[in-house]
Design an enzyme around this catalytic site. Structure first.
Site: not given
Length: 511
Positions: A204, A280, A314, A411
Site C-alpha cells: 500500500k 521504521e 525521518c 517531530e
C-alpha cells in the site's frame, strides 16, 4: 542520503537537454491509476476513487482507484497462489530470480526521467532530488538481486547419531505500507529483500503519492515477475492499511511512517495472527557539533542534515547541539545558509526546496514554528509560509532553543532547524538521549576519541561522524526505542523476510 553505485547513470549535464526534459515533464502523461492485482490493473471493488494532489499547485493530478478490505483480500489471494509450493515463483531458481530483479532495475533505469517526474509532481521534491532517489533505488534492487542465490543455511554438529542442518525459507505473503516522503526509494527498500528471499508482496503506497508505485508495478510485470508476486493497493490507512495489518493470511508486515501508526500496526498484529512486524518510525535525531570542528563545514553538514527533502526525513538532524564556545558563530553560518536556499518550482534546476507534501503537514509545521516563537526561541531565518498557492514554507532557523520547547521534542517533519547550546560531553549525551526516539545521530569533531565516545553512548540506530545521511544499500538502517523494530538494507534486511527451519536426521549405524 548518500548512495554509491556504478550501475546507475547520471542525467544529462546539458542545460538545453535538461530544460527540454523539465518542460516536457510538466505535461507528463499519467499512465496508471487503477489497483494492480495478479499482474492486471483493475478498478477498486467499491468503484471509489480519490484525488492525488500536486503540492506545488494544490491542484488534482489524477483520480486514483481507492482500495479497501475487499481489494486487499483479492490481492492476498493472488499473492497466496503465487507463493504456492508448486507455483512458478516458488520453483524458480534463485539465480533466475536475481536476473528478474536486474531486469526490473534495467527498466527503472530506462524510465528514470519519467519516474522522477512522477515523484516531483506527486511529492513536490525537486526534480534533481527525485533523479537521485530513483538512482538510489536502482542500486538497492541490484544489491538485493545479488543476494538471491546466496541465501542458505548451515550444517550443525550434533553428535554421531544425527545430522542437523538449517534451511532459510521465505516468510510467505508480506504486507508492506510505505510513506510519502521517499515514495520510490521506499519501494526498493521493501521489495528488494522481499523478492530476493522469494516472498510475495501486497504493497500500500501512501495516499498522497501513489503514482510511482503503480508505475513500478507495471515495470514488474514487464520484467517478467509472475502474476501475484507483486500487488499494489492504493488507499487510505484506516481501510486498506488496516486490512493489511489485520489480514490472517499475511505473515509479515513492514511499515515505514509515524510512531503513532506503528503502535496501531503492532496492536493489529497481536489481535490477528501474531504476524511478524518490522517498523521504521519517527525520529528527533541529535547532531552534535564540538568546539574543535570547522564551523563553516559543520554548519553546512547540519544544514543539509535538516533541510534535505524539505525536512521531510525521518532521520533528519532535527536537534542541532552546538558547543557554547562556537555557538554564536555557528548560528550566523546556519542563518546565512538557510537564507541562501531557493524555494519554489521543483522543476527549476536552481530550486533547493519545493513544497511540503500537503496542507495538513503545512499546518502542522506552521503550528510548531509558531510554538517556537511563543516559547521564546529566536527566529534567525524564515518562520513563515510562502504565498498561498501550493504548500511552501521558508527554511527556518531557531536559536536560543531549550530542551522542553515543542520544537525540540516533537517531530516537525519540515524545514525547521533548532540549534541548542551545550558545554560538556556528559551533558550533551544525556540530553541527546532524553527522547523516546532513537533513529539516527551525528557528531562533528576532529577528535576521534570524542567521536567514539559519543558513538558508543548515543542511543540511535545510526551514528554519522563528520557526515550525515551516509546510507548505502549494504548498511543496515533502523531505530532504537520508539523509532522502530528491525532493520532494513544490508544483509540484516533479508532476515526480516526469512524463517529458519531446523532439520535433524537420525543416522542409523550398521553393525
Amino acid at each position: 542520503m548518500i548512495y554509491y553505485s556504478s550501475h546507475t547513470r547520471q542525467p544529462s549535464s546539458s542545460v538545453d537537454a535538461e530544460d527540454k526534459i523539465l518542460k516536457m515533464a510538466k505535461q507528463v502523461e499519467i499512465k496508471y491509476t487503477q489497483l494492480f492485482i495478479n499482474n492486471e490493473f483493475v478498478d477498486a471493488a467499491s468503484g471509489r476513487k480519490f484525488p492525488t494532489i500536486n503540492p506545488a499547485t494544490g491542484k488534482v493530478i489524477a483520480e486514483i482507484s481507492e482500495g479497501d478490505k475487499a481489494d486487499v483480500d483479492k490481492a492476498v489471494e493472488a499473492a497466496k497462489q503465487a507463493f504456492n509450493r508448486n507455483s512458478q515463483w516458488r520453483k524458480m531458481h534463485p539465480y533466475v530470480r536475481g536476473q528478474l530483479m536486474h531486469k526490473f532495475a534495467d527498466l527503472i533505469n530506462r524510465d528514470l526521467e519519467y519516474i522522477a517526474t512522477l515523484e516531483t509532481i506527486d511529492n513536490g521534491k525537486t526534480y534533481a532530488n527525485a533523479i537521485e532517489d530513483i538512482q538510489a533505488s536502482i542500486a538497492v534492487f541490484r544489491y538485493y538481486a545479488g543476494w538471491c542465490d546466496k541465501i542458505h543455511g548451515m550444517t550443525i554438529p550434533t553428535g554421531d547419531t544425527t545430522v542437523t542442518m538449517t534451511q532459510k525459507e521465505p516468510v510467505g505473503v508480506v504486507g508492506q505500507i510505505i510513506p510519502w516522503n521517499y515514495p520510490f526509494l521506499m519501494i526498493s527498500w521493501k521489495w528488494g529483500p522481499a523478492l530476493a528471499t522469494g516472498c510475495t508482496v501486497v504493497l500500500k503506497p501512501a495516499e498522497q503519492t501513489p503514482l510511482s508505485a503503480l508505475y513500478a508495478a507495471a515495470l514488474a510485470k514487464e520484467a517478467g515477475f509472475p502474476p501475484g508476486v507483486v500487488n499494489v493497493i492504493p488507499g487510505y490507512g484506516p481501510t486498506a492499511g488496516a486490512a493489511i495489518a489485520e489480514h490472517p493470511d499475511i505473515y509479515k508486515v513492514a511499515f515505514t511512517g509515524s510512531t503513532e501508526v506503528g503502535h496501531a500496526i503492532m496492536a493489529a498484529s497481536a489481535k490477528s495472527n501474531l504476524k511478524r512486524v518490522s517498523l521504521e518510525l519517527g525520529g528527533k535525531s541529535p547532531l552534535v557539533v564540538f568546539d574543535d570542528a570547522d564551523v563553516k563545514e559543520a554548519a553546512e553538514i547540519a544544514s543539509n542534515a535538516i533541510f534535505v527533502n524539505h525536512g521531510q526525513n525521518c532521520c533528519a538532524g532535527s536537534r542541532t547541539f552546538v558547543h557554547s564556545k562556537i555557538y554564536d558563530e555557528f548560528v550566523k553560518c546556519a542563518k546565512q545558509l538557510a537564507l541562501n536556499r531557493k524555494v519554489g518550482d521543483p522543476f527549476d534546476s536552481k530550486t533547493d526546496q519545493g513544497p511540503q507534501i500537503d496542507e495538513d503537514m503545512l499546518d502542522k509545521i506552521m503550528n510548531l514554528i509558531n510554538s517556537g516563537k511563543q516559547q521564546g526561541a529566536v527566529v534567525e531565518a524564515g518562520g513563515n509560509r510562502i504565498g498561498t498557492t501550493g504548500y511552501f514554507v521558508q527554511p527556518t532557523v531557531f536559536s536560543n532553543v531549550t530542551d522542553k520547547m515543542r520544537i525540540a521534542t516533537e517531530e516537525i517533519f519540515g524545514p525547521v532547524q533548532t540549534i541548542l547550546k551545550f558545554d560538556t560531553m556528559d551533558e550533551v549525551i544525556e540530553r541527546a538521549n532524553r527522547t523516546n526516539y532513537g533513529l539516527a545521530s551525528g557528531v562533528i569533531t576532529k577528535d576521534i576519541n570524542k567521536a567514539l565516545e559519543f558513538a558508543q553512548a548515543v542511543e540511535a540506530g545510526s551514528v554519522w561522524v563528520n557526515c550525515y545521511d551516509a546510507i548505502t544499500p549494504q548498511t543496515p538502517f533502523g531505530g532504537f526505542k520508539q523509532s522502530g523494530i528491525g532493520r532494513e538494507l544490508g544483509e540484516e534486511g533479508l532476515k526480516e523476510y526469512l524463517e529458519i527451519k531446523t532439520v535433524s536426521i537420525k543416522v542409523t549405524k550398521k553393525n
